[in-house]
Structures are given as C-alpha cells and as structure tokens.
Write a protein that holds these residues in place. Structure first.
Motif, short mmCIF file in Angstrom:
data_model
loop_
_atom_site.label_atom_id
_atom_site.label_comp_id
_atom_site.label_asym_id
_atom_site.label_seq_id
_atom_site.Cartn_x
_atom_site.Cartn_y
_atom_site.Cartn_z
N UNK A 1 2.13 -81.73 10.44
CA UNK A 1 1.57 -80.65 11.26
C UNK A 1 1.66 -79.32 10.52
N UNK A 2 2.75 -79.09 9.80
CA UNK A 2 2.90 -77.86 9.03
C UNK A 2 1.81 -77.78 7.97
N UNK A 3 1.56 -78.91 7.29
CA UNK A 3 0.53 -78.93 6.25
C UNK A 3 -0.85 -78.65 6.85
N UNK A 4 -1.13 -79.25 8.00
CA UNK A 4 -2.41 -79.01 8.65
C UNK A 4 -2.56 -77.55 9.06
N UNK A 5 -1.47 -76.97 9.55
CA UNK A 5 -1.50 -75.56 9.94
C UNK A 5 -1.85 -74.69 8.74
N UNK A 6 -1.17 -74.91 7.61
CA UNK A 6 -1.42 -74.10 6.42
C UNK A 6 -2.88 -74.21 5.98
N UNK A 7 -3.40 -75.45 5.97
CA UNK A 7 -4.78 -75.66 5.52
C UNK A 7 -5.78 -75.02 6.47
N UNK A 8 -5.58 -75.26 7.77
CA UNK A 8 -6.53 -74.72 8.76
C UNK A 8 -6.49 -73.20 8.79
N UNK A 9 -5.30 -72.61 8.69
CA UNK A 9 -5.17 -71.16 8.71
C UNK A 9 -5.81 -70.54 7.47
N UNK A 10 -5.58 -71.16 6.33
CA UNK A 10 -6.18 -70.65 5.09
C UNK A 10 -7.71 -70.67 5.18
N UNK A 11 -8.25 -71.78 5.66
CA UNK A 11 -9.71 -71.89 5.77
C UNK A 11 -10.27 -70.87 6.75
N UNK A 12 -9.57 -70.69 7.87
CA UNK A 12 -10.08 -69.76 8.89
C UNK A 12 -10.06 -68.32 8.38
N UNK A 13 -9.03 -67.96 7.62
CA UNK A 13 -8.90 -66.58 7.18
C UNK A 13 -9.71 -66.27 5.92
N UNK A 14 -9.77 -67.21 4.99
CA UNK A 14 -10.47 -66.93 3.74
C UNK A 14 -11.96 -67.25 3.81
N UNK A 15 -12.33 -68.25 4.63
CA UNK A 15 -13.73 -68.63 4.75
C UNK A 15 -14.38 -68.11 6.02
N UNK A 16 -13.57 -67.38 6.82
CA UNK A 16 -14.06 -66.79 8.07
C UNK A 16 -14.66 -67.85 8.99
N UNK A 17 -13.94 -68.97 9.14
CA UNK A 17 -14.40 -70.05 10.00
C UNK A 17 -14.05 -69.78 11.46
N UNK A 18 -14.59 -70.60 12.34
CA UNK A 18 -14.40 -70.45 13.79
C UNK A 18 -12.91 -70.53 14.12
N UNK A 19 -12.38 -69.47 14.71
CA UNK A 19 -10.95 -69.45 15.02
C UNK A 19 -10.63 -70.28 16.26
N UNK A 20 -11.62 -70.56 17.07
CA UNK A 20 -11.38 -71.47 18.20
C UNK A 20 -11.04 -72.86 17.68
N UNK A 21 -11.76 -73.27 16.63
CA UNK A 21 -11.47 -74.58 16.02
C UNK A 21 -10.06 -74.60 15.43
N UNK A 22 -9.64 -73.46 14.88
CA UNK A 22 -8.28 -73.36 14.35
C UNK A 22 -7.26 -73.66 15.44
N UNK A 23 -7.45 -73.06 16.63
CA UNK A 23 -6.50 -73.25 17.73
C UNK A 23 -6.42 -74.72 18.12
N UNK A 24 -7.57 -75.38 18.31
CA UNK A 24 -7.55 -76.77 18.77
C UNK A 24 -7.07 -77.72 17.68
N UNK A 25 -7.38 -77.42 16.42
CA UNK A 25 -6.87 -78.26 15.33
C UNK A 25 -5.35 -78.19 15.25
N UNK A 26 -4.83 -76.98 15.32
CA UNK A 26 -3.38 -76.78 15.21
C UNK A 26 -2.66 -77.40 16.39
#
Length: 350
Positions: A315-340
């Motif tokens: 889960x920690x690894x998924x958090x790091x990957x999802x957060x990095x993608x959301x912040x650097x690629x400006x991806x949908x932050x709603x998806x970040x919440x549900x993924x995490x």
C-alpha cells in the motif's frame, strides 16, 4: 521591524535545507550518543538514523557530519570538552557544507532529471557509484570523508541498494556513512544489519509549538498554531504547513476516513476527491503525508506479522506511485483518493 517582513524572514529560515540549519530542536539523547561514540575513537562506520518524516533526522545527520569534518581528531581537547555537536556557523566547514561545496561530504539525494526540474523518483545507481571514487580519494588534512544518504529508501532498488551494500561490507578507513530513513523496514536487511541504528522519536508537542512559533513569529499560545502542533505528529515543518488552515482541515477529514478502515465511505471519499481536485499542491501533499503517517503507525504496531506487513508495504508503494503521478502528471486527484483508499482497505483487512 514590521511584523510582515519578520514573518517572511522566519518562514524562510524554517524551510532551510538541513545542511544550512545550525540548530537542532530536541533529540538531545541521540545527539549525545553520536558525540560520545565519536569521542571514544571507535565510532561505527555506518549509522542508520530512523524515524518519522520531518522530525529532524537529516538535520541531525548534517550536524554530525559538520562536527566530524570540523574536528577530525576525536582525541582533540575541543572534541573531548564538547557538550554538543554544535559548530559555529562561521566555521569554514560549516560555510562550505551550507553552500554544498565541502569536498569531504558527499550527499546522495534525489536530483532533477536531465530534461526537467522535477526530482527523480529515486537515487540512481550512478549516484551511489560515486562513493567508490569519493572514499578512494585521500581526505584533506588527514580528515574524514562522510557520505550522507537522504533518504535510504529512495535508493533505486535493487541496483542502488546493492551498490551501497558493497561500500557497507568493506567500510573505508576514516569513512562515515549516515543513512537517513523514514521507513527502515523497507531497506534490505543486509543494509540494516551493517549500520548502527539510531531511532529518533517525534518531538513533544510543546517542542513543536515552541519551534513553530519562533519560525512564524507567532505567540506560543496562538490557537491555530496549537491546533496544528496537535496534529503534526511531532513534526515542526508539518505544524508550520498545517497552521495555514486548509491543510489542517484536510488532515482531519482524511484521519476520520482512515479511522473507518477497512470499511470505506464512498460519499466521504467522493467529497475528499472533490476537495483535492480544487486544492493547492500543499493540501494534496498534506493528504499524502497523513496517509503515510497512518501506514507508518500500522507498520510499527505489534505484532510484527510478516503476513500483515506485506500488504502494508504494498500500500505504501502504491501511495508513492499514485501521488507522484497525480502531482507530476496533473492526473485526476479523485482517482488518487480511490486508488489509495482501496489499497489501504486491502491492507487493513490483511
């Protein structure tokens, strides 16, 4: 001096890089342990300085490196009489470390990519291989050479970690390795076993209040600052960030959702996702840090069952990957919440 310039100046001090920081808040016992080990003349060649993010681990590591490089002889009267690792900021070594020009110190940390100002996600294996030439060179004035890794879990796995392990297995003469880690359990067991572990605890709430108040130019009884310190988990930098208001409110909302795990609140998650979608980057980072804090507590909560730790680490690894993608690629932050939260629910059930 007017209040506004003072606040601006002190906020700038508060976010200085640890190599520029001359003071250390708390951690007196840990500092004494490092000083005593150095005075003995039998200082371990490698230290793993561990603890939650933002509590002063890197500041202590740079403080130790500064002292060793400024006082290369452990038996010198000035060292034996020292009561702390403090070095005068005007000392040549202190000035060179602050300017990142000290030849006796090699700092391994994430650097910007070749085609972007964005930091790489890892400390590369080529960076780690610089230690071979660094430790192979003769230190000026018969002194020490210090390599500081901030943070060790950001070493590229497995290449970077294995390259560092080779240095740890054959420690250089008058060489010192200082590894900073937010999550030592994620490191190779062989790396951990070759280091002297020094675990730092979160600062007391009163210490956080005092340090943050000084940095922000606010009274220590400021209600907003007291609330932020109570939620900062011993971290001065986090208290300063939370004292602005939106990040603190976001942290409280996330904490309420975390308390419900492994159950999920779809309506609450949708609302959180909408809030993050409209929020500044600092608020999104507050979300990520709140989840990391929860994972850190779960990873250290007994019993340490490997069947339970594996999904938490995932889960920690998924958090790091999802957060990095959301912040650097400006991806949908709603998806970040549900993924995490999906991965957290799985980990909580495990």
């Amino acid at each position: 001096m007017s209040r506004a310039p003072r606040v601006a100046r002190e906020q700038a001090v508060a976010v200085r890089h640890p190599r520029e920081t001359a003071t250390l808040v708390g951690h007196a016992a840990a500092e004494a342990m490092l000083l005593d080990a150095y005075k003995s003349g039998r200082v371990p060649h490698a230290w793993l300085i561990a603890g939650p993010a933002g509590i002063g681990k890197a500041t202590l590591a740079y403080r130790f490196a500064r002292f060793v490089l400024a006082h290369p002889d452990p038996a010198a009267p000035a060292v034996q009489a020292a009561t702390s690792l403090a070095v005068d900021p005007d000392h040549p070594v202190a000035r060179r470390i602050a300017a990142a020009t000290e030849g006796g110190l090699l700092a391994l940390q994430r650097t910007p990519g070749e085609k972007s100002d964005t930091l790489r996600t890892v400390i590369t294996v080529d960076q780690v291989r610089e230690t071979v030439g660094f430790f192979g060179a003769t230190a000026g004035g018969g002194g020490w050479r210090v390599c500081l890794v901030d943070t060790a879990e950001e070493l590229k796995y497995p290449e970077g970690a294995n390259a560092l392990l080779k240095i740890l297995e054959e420690p250089p003469q008058r060489g010192l390795l200082l590894l900073v880690s937010h999550a030592p359990g994620r490191l190779l067991p062989t790396i951990r076993s070759r280091c002297r572990l020094l675990t730092l605890r979160p600062l007391a709430e009163a210490e956080v209040v005092a340090a943050a108040a000084a940095a922000l130019g606010r009274p220590a009884d400021d209600p907003g600052l007291l609330s932020a310190a109570a939620e900062a988990d011993g971290c001065v930098a986090r208290a300063i960030a939370l004292s602005g208001g939106p990040a603190l409110a976001l942290r409280e909302r996330v904490a309420a959702l975390l308390d419900q795990l492994p159950d999920l609140d779809p309506r609450g998650l949708h609302a959180l996702g909408d809030a993050l979608e409209r929020a500044d980057r600092d608020v999104v980072e507050a979300f990520v840090e709140t989840v990391r804090d929860w994972l850190g507590r779960e990873l250290h909560r007994p019993p340490q069952d490997l069947r339970r730790l594996a999904p938490l680490a995932d889960a920690w690894q998924r958090l790091d990957t999802a957060a990095r993608d959301a912040l650097t690629l400006n991806l949908d932050r709603r998806a970040l919440v549900f993924t995490v939260f999906g991965s957290l629910a799985e980990a909580a059930r495990g």
